[in-house]
Scaffold this motif. Sequence first.
Motif: not given
Length: 392
Positions: A146, A327-328, A269, A334, A280, A331
Amino acid sequence: MELDNNKSKVKVVVSGIIPFFFIILMMAYIFGPGAGLLDFGVALPEITIEKVDFIESEIQATIRNTGPIPVEIAMADVNDRIQPSAIEPDRFLERYETALVRIPFEWNEAEPYAIGITVEDGTRFEKQIEAAAPALEPTLDLAIFFAIIGTYVGIIPVMIGLLWLPFIKKINKSKYHFFLALTVGLLLFLGIDSIEEAIEVSKENLADVFNGILLVATVTALSFLGLYYAGEKLLKKSESSRLTKPVAIALMISIGIGLHNFGEGLAIGAAVGIGSIAFSTFLIVGFALHNTTEGIAIAAPMSRERKVIGKLAIMGMIAGSPAIFGAWVGGFVYSPFSSVVFLSIGAGAIFQVIIIILNMIRVECNNNLSSAAVVSGISVGMVVMYLTGILI
């Protein structure tokens, strides 16, 4: 004399408290002796399935009671077939309380599933999953993955855009005004884009009880007002410090773009998290091209400064690195609600920066915001962002 002043202050305080006292009395009556006034109609249950994770030999659904009354979960089903399930911590949910429904089930990757939750009165609530994918487990390798994606989407494109600085430094004043206005056009598109994304997330994934559109409007307005206040303080500080006004403006642009890129990281993510590899990849390529233009927005105000390489590098990191953190979060943890909030904060920040830049242009152009350079710059900025945004 001092006694009279104290009495006057007491009267002012009392006059401000009295209305609140009557409001409290009114609320106490409605929810107490007058509760019968609210008994018209029938209160209906409402369950929101916020998240579905596919674990090995198990489906886990995170649910929330978003209705006006407590509910009891009766059963769960997969594709309209009732399945045994465990509910943690228990099957009784007060308003806004969440629970985890664990359904033992041998699911197949990439197949569609409909997850249903039925409450005690027989009302069923459903969430459609287009393609099952294993839930992401936080690992060092995935975190590095990520981080690489966030760097490719956020940091590198912004840094590439900053390479426009030598060109902008050498152009004449009229063309400089054009690039300042171009910055406004770029940011205006980003602000509108952030609001659109926030509304889309709220419609698709956020419970109706949170009133997504009003949430977006409220957070955007509060973000704009708070950051506008902070921005004005920063500009005043630049007058009495080594931080010049163009640098202060470029810093605010970087912060606004950074908040926007955090939202883009969330989208990437989340797409990887639900197994939408094609989508993605589409987002990664589109955002990478799209974000190259953001570097221009930072470089334009700095083009009349000297020795800015180090400052530009820092601002590029401020603008681009939030894509990694987004992104962290997208992923691993969320949340539709936090996504809407962060996208709205980003929109408010961007609109605040637009006002600051327009004030700068107004001073540069002797109060003439209708010059050909300004109008064409804003227009071109919007068109460029639209054309690069088509790939997203």
